[in-house]
Design an enzyme around this catalytic site. Structure first.
Site, PDB file in Angstrom:
ATOM      1  N   GLY A  66       0.896  -1.110   0.040  1.00 58.40           N
ATOM      2  CA  GLY A  66      -0.005  -0.032   0.037  1.00 58.40           C
ATOM      3  C   GLY A  66       0.723   1.246  -0.161  1.00 58.40           C
ATOM      4  CG  HIS A  92      15.804  32.067  -2.097  1.00 57.54           C
ATOM      5  ND1 HIS A  92      17.095  31.373  -2.083  1.00 57.54           N
ATOM      6  CD2 HIS A  92      16.064  32.778  -3.192  1.00 57.54           C
ATOM      7  CE1 HIS A  92      17.850  31.920  -2.935  1.00 57.54           C
ATOM      8  NE2 HIS A  92      17.333  32.438  -3.884  1.00 57.54           N
ATOM      9  CG  PHE A 132      11.020  24.648  -2.712  1.00 56.97           C
ATOM     10  CD1 PHE A 132       9.866  25.228  -2.748  1.00 56.97           C
ATOM     11  CD2 PHE A 132      12.034  25.148  -3.412  1.00 56.97           C
ATOM     12  CE1 PHE A 132       9.500  25.786  -3.942  1.00 56.97           C
ATOM     13  CE2 PHE A 132      11.864  26.034  -4.663  1.00 56.97           C
ATOM     14  CZ  PHE A 132      10.514  26.504  -4.969  1.00 56.97           C
ATOM     15  NE  ARG A 187      20.934  34.369  -1.606  1.00 55.93           N
ATOM     16  CZ  ARG A 187      20.868  34.288  -2.956  1.00 55.93           C
ATOM     17  NH1 ARG A 187      21.103  33.235  -3.486  1.00 55.93           N
ATOM     18  NH2 ARG A 187      20.867  35.665  -3.822  1.00 55.93           N
ATOM     19  CE  LYS A 198      -3.628  -6.100   6.211  1.00 56.00           C
ATOM     20  NZ  LYS A 198      -4.079  -4.780   5.630  1.00 56.00           N
ATOM     21  CD  GLU A 252      11.990  19.922  -2.961  1.00 58.57           C
ATOM     22  OE1 GLU A 252      11.111  19.083  -3.422  1.00 58.57           O
ATOM     23  OE2 GLU A 252      12.420  20.766  -3.897  1.00 58.57           O
TER      24      GLU A 252
END
Lengths: 609, 609
Positions: free
Chosen positions: B149, B409, B385, B312, B239, B360
């Site tokens: 699943g 950012h 992100f 950054r 199962k 990500e």
């Protein structure tokens, strides 16, 4: 397709390149090379294939186009300019404040259904649109243009799998395989075979083409809908394609050309450029318009005070009741429908229910897609699993989407399953979405009444349901306006604000304190965002300007922060009780006690003030 | 493998089934049938294949096992009980408060590296572990057991793609294809071919087996590492497999057997059950232990006051500087390394950098995997992100992972790219993670100093960097303890709390107000969680108990809520300035002004009080 058509489309493609370069050079930022790679595909779609009424971009049976690779926005704007929708002169206002031609597309523009730019989200929305078209017996197709880099996003494969399962042959994915990502080449470069095999294994028919060959593009598009599978077109292209000194070169991602470079590029493109303005495109077929109008009212409810009903059960009942009156209502779930009670709707209206399996990003994307087509989509799963779709929900805020999320199994009160299944951050997440409404009913009546408003009003709503059964405490005629709160007990020492299971803990605490001669006000904060500020402030002013919040949620970003954030400026002292540590498995009562949010904890806190 | 071994493994598998049934029946909840389907695979792995020192589950070269299908926790506990790590008598304490045998596995147990139960997260963590093993020149393998699943989760395919790209032949995915999901059958049931083709197309070697046939299981496991691809084993199972009246039956998901049913099942299983206790397993090979010790100090920094450096950029510099001193430091990015400045580290230490492409969820999962192997992983991308990985980060909280996230950012101050690229909800999201630390430096010195602490201290840290260049305002010897705040200007009317770009707006406002004879205190809230409460409270008490917060973030769940949530109980009035609407493209200065968080807005607010 005749020779003159092909020459025309080639010319329009170059015109789109010119617009894209001019606009980004004017803006001083943007992604001209990502526009150039896809220009031939877009020109062919818009002026040689898609059926739409440009005068009415929202036409119910227009073909849909989603620019999943949203950074190629100037190309999209150029296409709609050549289609006569955007004034050509506006194109160079790209990315300026006040222009709707933003850095990435948003639905401020009538031809944009959903915001893109957070990559990998377009195909899932496309699934929802394709399913909606099928439900409404319309023959529009949904075209989604993706970059090759964004194919790495799992959300793409959730969508690909669903489209394969439901054989969505009205959905077409076009992969602009331009080989180059932002910071380096993609993993597979121009190995189109990799993408082809992947889509095939996910149940798609695949065509691999030269994405700069209009004839090939037009030819494969003729095959749309001819079999029972969704169609993936892998278009081998070059970033900067069509401009000799940009084409397939490194270090041109997200960089505009300077004026000299732009002039040089345009000098190459101009001789063969042709305008699309006035070119006739096929109109959408005249199938009947679906009836997506809201009902004037919903059937009444009849609960009995004191009956024990979990709010998640009330959700299932409400969905059926509202769905009977409102044909716009559709539902979807991520293989938890027997727990969220969405199953009730599924059993009643199987055609209006989409099982999205265990893929929550796509669950939300499908709902958003349905929402763009006039439906009222209710998506459900365990509340904490919506966290998997946090970015889709964030972007839904930018899309001002019509999206109804219902999350069950919240907080430590779920008990034995343990922390991975407990929503303890969902209020923080959902509150932080632009324009969202966050609701948290405590009984069945409140749940039903809030769901009626969710169905009736446009926007992003999240409703938090609970696992344990709770007594009905409101009469069937009680109203629960969004942005309100209910005073359910009055006293003078302090105002205790709860919702869901903690409301009942607060009521228990009130009873105990009353027996000791201490009166407290208890408020049901069923509307977390917008908060029932007026009611809480009014109550707090009568209780020494002091409030205690109690929530089955972590201390950050939930009910306590919401109340403190709104009331502290008014001089109200807000004391927060929340889940004060990393939870673990156990019985709900044990956990409520251990993590400091049960009646005893409230009593203790009240007495400490 | 000789006959007696196979009979032994069959017997152990049944013993694991018995334990799983007994434990869930005792608990009154849980997933016995999901345990039974995988019992043969787990028995073969633990007692016939994997190399490990059971006395030392954290051994640096033990084979790793991740139960991605975390709801089969009782099976995992049973295996470790039979391996001698968990007392058998403890197994029936499953899911009780105080027992570490929770409903889903968590690292409270020494043999669990990461919490599972939110499906689809195990394989990405496995990628990180496999990459760490390769970096450390160890020969352990990483085995990940997934349900069929959960294969619908996009996170699985992000991980599958990365493993294929990097040819991780020390990573093995085993798909327990038991056909039945929670609320219905899965989309593909026992069509193992679908899964086989998908993994193949993602660059894996695939074996399809009968997952109840110990001989077949053992045989395919012999092939681990024999070629240069990761290995996917598609195990067709039932199962409830092994128990006649449960096997392959609907409506048994997540349901314990009652006592009579349990007795009946055990009567079937007991005759052939065998104990694993005392069965010898292969020890890990004796390769050298990697040096994962922290350095005693980091090289000094030398910035000049007034220099313009985006935080950054300072991140990139710090990562190289810290990485030189600390061999544990590794980094990874999602194809944004030229924007986040992680590229500096990549160029200096290519072997210690993993390009995770635009995926990500997997970026974060890979980092978590590295963290479990003694590394200090810094993952970077645009802050917004990380929202895509919100659920992985949430679960990292439950895992008490060692995870360093650096997001660039942020806010409307990125300007023209528009809202899809602006982090405006990241503080809310990151604050709501259990045990997280949230940092937000305003200049290069603060960035470097905070990063040193992130490297040195275990835990989940998020550092928010900014796109615009900002002046260095602190000397190189300034200290920035986590949980502190800096008073950078003093006055008596009100305390203004900012961070990042808004700190500089507050300083401008202070200058303007000073020229009008109004003094304000300005605080740099570089530590958002834990908040520098002491410093802010002290300042507020000297400024009429009044605070204004200013943040480049939505009003919900960020700096303002953090300050209000902590200080309102102390009688401090907190006024929030935050991004007060859905942003759009424009110049940073236009946006800061329009959305009410620039110096002018601060001046206006101060004067209004």
């Amino acid at each position: 397709m005749i020779e003159t058509d092909i020459e025309l489309l080639k010319g329009i493609a170059n015109q789109l390149r010119i617009h894209s370069i001019n606009a980004t050079t004017a803006a001083g930022s943007g992604h001209p090379t990502s526009c150039c790679s896809a220009a031939d595909v877009v020109a062919t779609l818009f002026f040689g294939h898609m059926k739409y009424d440009a005068k009415n971009p929202h036409h119910y049976n227009n073909d849909r186009f989603i620019l999943s690779k949203g950074h190629a926005a100037p190309l999209l704007y150029a296409a709609w300019a050549e289609a006569g929708v955007v004034p050509v002169a506006d194109l160079t206002k790209l990315r300026t404040f006040g222009s709707d031609l933003e850095g990435h597309p948003t639905p401020r523009l009538p031809f944009v259904d959903v915001a893109t730019g957070s990559l990998g989200q377009g195909l899932g929305v496309g699934c929802g649109m394709a399913l909606a078209g099928r439900l409404d017996k319309l023959d529009y197709n949904t075209y989604v243009l993706l970059g090759d880099g964004e194919i790495a996003e799992g959300a793409v494969w959730e969508a690909a799998s669903l489209a394969g399962i439901y054989k969505l042959n009205n959905l077409i994915a076009i992969i602009d395989d331009n080989r180059l990502g932002q910071s380096q080449a993609t993993a597979f470069g121009h190995d189109t075979n990799v993408y082809a095999k992947r889509f095939e294994s996910f149940g798609w028919r695949v065509e691999v083409i030269d994405g700069h060959d209009i004839e090939e593009i037009a030819e494969v598009l003729q095959g749309v809908g001819l079999d029972d599978k969704p169609l993936a077109i892998i278009a081998k292209t070059y970033k900067g394609g069509g401009v000799s000194f940009l084409q397939d070169k490194d270090n041109w991602h997200g960089k505009p050309l300077n004026k000299e470079e732009a002039a040089k590029a345009i000098a190459e493109l101009q001789p063969s450029a042709k305008s699309g303005i006035g070119v006739s495109v096929q109109a959408p077929s005249s199938l009947p318009e679906p009836k997506n109008t809201a009902p004037s009212s919903y059937p009444a409810i009849s609960y009995k005070l004191g009956d024990l009903i979990a709010t998640r059960e009330a959700y299932g009942a409400a969905l059926v009741r509202i769905g009977e009156a409102d044909p716009r209502v559709v539902a979807m779930d991520g293989d938890t429908k027997n727990s969220t009670y969405a199953e009730k709707f599924f059993k009643k209206f199987p055609d209006r229910f989409t099982e999205c399996f265990i893929a929550e990003q796509n669950l939300v994307a499908v709902a958003i897609g349905f929402g763009t087509r006039g439906k009222v989509p209710f998506a459900s799963t365990f509340a904490t699993f919506f966290t998997r779709a946090a970015d889709q929900i964030r972007v839904a805020g930018i899309s001002t989407a019509n999206l109804k999320l219902v999350g069950s199994h919240v907080g430590v009160s779920i008990g034995e399953d343990g922390p991975s299944q407990m929503a303890l951050e969902d209020l923080a997440l959902m509150r932080s979405v632009a324009g969202s409404v966050v609701l948290y009913p405590s009984d069945a009546v409140a749940t039903e009444k809030l769901l009626e408003q969710m169905a009736a009003k446009r926007g992003i709503f999240f409703l938090r349901t609970s696992r344990p059964k709770t007594p009905v405490i409101y009469g069937n005629d009680e109203q629960f306006p969004v942005g309100g709160a209910k005073v359910v007990r009055q006293g003078d020492k302090v105002t205790v604000v709860g919702a869901g299971v903690t409301l009942f803990e607060a009521l228990k605490a009130a009873d105990q304190l009353k027996s000791e001669g201490i009166g407290i006000t208890v408020i049901d904060a069923y509307s977390i965002k917008p908060l029932g500020k007026k009611e809480i402030l009014e109550a707090a002013k009568k209780t020494n300007n002091t409030v205690i919040t109690v929530e089955d949620h972590y201390p950050e970003g939930g009910l306590g922060d919401a109340v403190a954030g709104e009331l502290s400026a008014e001089g109200i002292k807000v004391h927060k009780l929340a889940v004060n540590g990393l939870p673990r498995s156990g019985q709900p009562t044990e956990l409520l006690s251990h993590f400091g949010i049960d009646a005893a904890a409230i009593v203790k806190k009240v007495k400490s003030l």
